[in-house]
Write an enzyme that holds these catalytic residues in place. Structure first.
Site: not given
Length: 296
Positions: A151, A174, A242, A245, A268, A277
């Site tokens: 990211r 994150k 983004h 990515r 994730h 995806y």
């Protein structure tokens, strides 16, 4: 004997900008084509003075001749980007490069950025940077997004303690979760080239990527650079940092990566975030089928 303009351009790209062999070859070939065209167009040898006085009509005529050679929209846009870089190099800080919008790349269904588009985007941003080290910095950041799936906030959060680089990179994502991602040789070389050229000392506790005044690099500057490049190259508005990515993930999935491995690489929290995806990749394959199959 003084080197020719294309040879000086070659040395600048290879030594100062540290571009890949492929990029150097392509950009020098563009410069040579431009000089040959201008010589025939004006009926006299092309030199630095002629390049300094080049007009929008000259560039338009050059692109028209290239289109007659059979190149497509993306190749024409990359050709124009290389020409801009060459004119800026020859003219220096005072160079006046005529404004000419590149051909728009036709887009169908929403799809990830192709490898050619990703490379064209990074090259354009690097070559239009105000200073060599800034171009090296932006090149390294974009390769981290496209080549390692980071990211933009994760790339901005890297510090000098990642040096010296190895074959993997520890990334904090994150919720302060860390993960290990493979570091491709091209990405590693791009980061090292930036560090070598950065005018500010890179210490372990300071941000790796710096702004022009030495402070932390703002993600907004990268987003703005991408916005400018996609306009010059005629790419879709969906071409964002983004999206690089997303393309990293979709291309890996298309090459046979399993969802669990992809989940770990992307950081994730849940597999459901990664499963999107599979839909993107299916849409991309359907897009290719519809455009390529004779009975589609």
């Amino acid at each position: 004997m003084t080197p020719s303009l294309p040879e000086r351009w070659r040395q600048h790209l290879a030594l100062d900008r540290r571009r890949s062999v492929h990029t150097v070859r392509a950009y020098v070939a563009t410069a040579e084509r431009l000089l040959a065209f201008l010589e025939e167009h004006h009926g006299r040898p092309a030199d630095a003075a002629m390049l300094a006085a080049i007009q929008q009509a000259d560039l338009r005529a050059f692109l028209t001749s290239r289109r007659m050679d059979g190149i497509g929209n993306l190749s024409a846009a990359r050709e124009l980007s290389a020409v801009r870089g060459f004119l800026k190099f020859v003219g220096g800080d005072e160079a006046r490069v005529p404004l000419l919008k590149g051909p728009r790349v036709k887009r169908g269904l929403p799809r990830p950025i192709s490898p050619d588009e990703a490379v064209a985007l990074a090259e354009d941003i690097a070559e239009t940077a105000r200073e060599g080290w800034i171009g090296a910095r932006d090149w390294a950041v974009l390769l981290l997004l496209y080549g390692a799936g980071l990211r933009i906030g994760e790339a901005m959060g890297l510090k000098g303690d990642i040096l010296p680089l190895g074959e993997t990179l520890r990334v904090t994502g994150k919720r302060n979760k860390t993960r290990i991602v493979p570091l491709l040789p091209q990405v590693r070389q791009a980061i090292e080239a930036y560090v070598d050229q950065c005018p500010y000392p890179v210490s372990r506790d300071e941000p790796l990527f710096r702004g022009t005044r030495g402070g932390p690099l703002s993600p907004a500057l990268i987003r703005r650079a991408v916005q400018g490049a996609r306009g010059r190259l005629g790419l879709s508005d969906r071409t964002t940092p983004h999206a690089l990515r997303h393309s990293f993930a979709t291309h890996l999935l298309g090459r046979g990566a399993d969802l669990r491995s992809l989940q770990e690489l992307l950081g994730h929290a849940s597999l459901s975030s990664t499963q999107i995806y599979t839909q993107v990749d299916a849409a991309h394959l359907l897009d290719i089928y519809r455009n390529a199959h004779p009975r589609a």
